[in-house]
Design an enzyme around this catalytic site. Structure first.
Site, PDB file in Angstrom:
ATOM      1  CB  VAL A  20      42.532  40.775  52.736  1.00  0.00           C
ATOM      2  CG1 VAL A  20      42.998  42.191  52.490  1.00  0.00           C
ATOM      3  CG2 VAL A  20      43.507  39.771  52.161  1.00  0.00           C
ATOM      4  CG  LEU A  22      40.450  31.897  52.032  1.00  0.00           C
ATOM      5  CD1 LEU A  22      41.925  31.660  51.774  1.00  0.00           C
ATOM      6  CD2 LEU A  22      39.797  30.614  52.492  1.00  0.00           C
ATOM      7  CG  HIS A  23      38.925  38.389  50.954  1.00  0.00           C
ATOM      8  ND1 HIS A  23      37.570  38.367  50.712  1.00  0.00           N
ATOM      9  CD2 HIS A  23      39.054  38.717  52.259  1.00  0.00           C
ATOM     10  CE1 HIS A  23      36.918  38.683  51.813  1.00  0.00           C
ATOM     11  NE2 HIS A  23      37.798  38.886  52.778  1.00  0.00           N
ATOM     12  CB  ALA A  24      41.217  37.757  45.110  1.00  0.00           C
ATOM     13  CB  SER A  27      41.357  32.303  47.366  1.00  0.00           C
ATOM     14  OG  SER A  27      40.530  32.684  48.427  1.00  0.00           O
TER      15      SER A  27
END
Length: 108
Positions: A20, A22-24, A27
């Site tokens: 995915v 650098l998402h939720a 991060s």
């Protein structure tokens, strides 16, 4: 003789290999790790910036880098070398998430 006014600095970069990018969740992991160090920690998608405070969850989530993007890390201050090394280990390890290798993409 060591210069006591010299600030420790480190700069490195790594490709995002997790599915995915650098998402939720990645991060949050990056921010949590960055906050364990006293030094300043910044990230960017380009060596020229713009640089973002990696200790700010909101700022890191705004980067929204996809899988395959190169994430640049810049640290300065006490423990900068250790911080950069730890962040590179996290990023290159796919943030502990499943990683996608080029061969995997052809099959599915």
């Amino acid at each position: 003789m060591k210069n006591r006014n010299a600030t420790e600095q480190a700069i490195d970069r790594a490709e995002l290999v997790n599915a995915v990018g650098l998402h939720a969740r990645p991060s949050v992991r990056l921010t949590q790790l960055a906050k364990t160090f006293e030094c300043r920690v910044e990230i960017a998608l380009s060596a020229d910036g713009p640089w973002v405070d990696a200790k700010s969850p909101v700022k890191v989530m705004r980067v929204k880098a996809p899988r395959g993007a190169v994430l640049h890390v810049r640290t300065s201050g006490p423990g900068a070398g250790a911080a950069a090394k730890a962040l590179m280990t996290l990023i290159r390890g796919g943030f502990g998430d499943e990683t996608v290798q080029p061969a995997d993409l052809r099959h599915g």
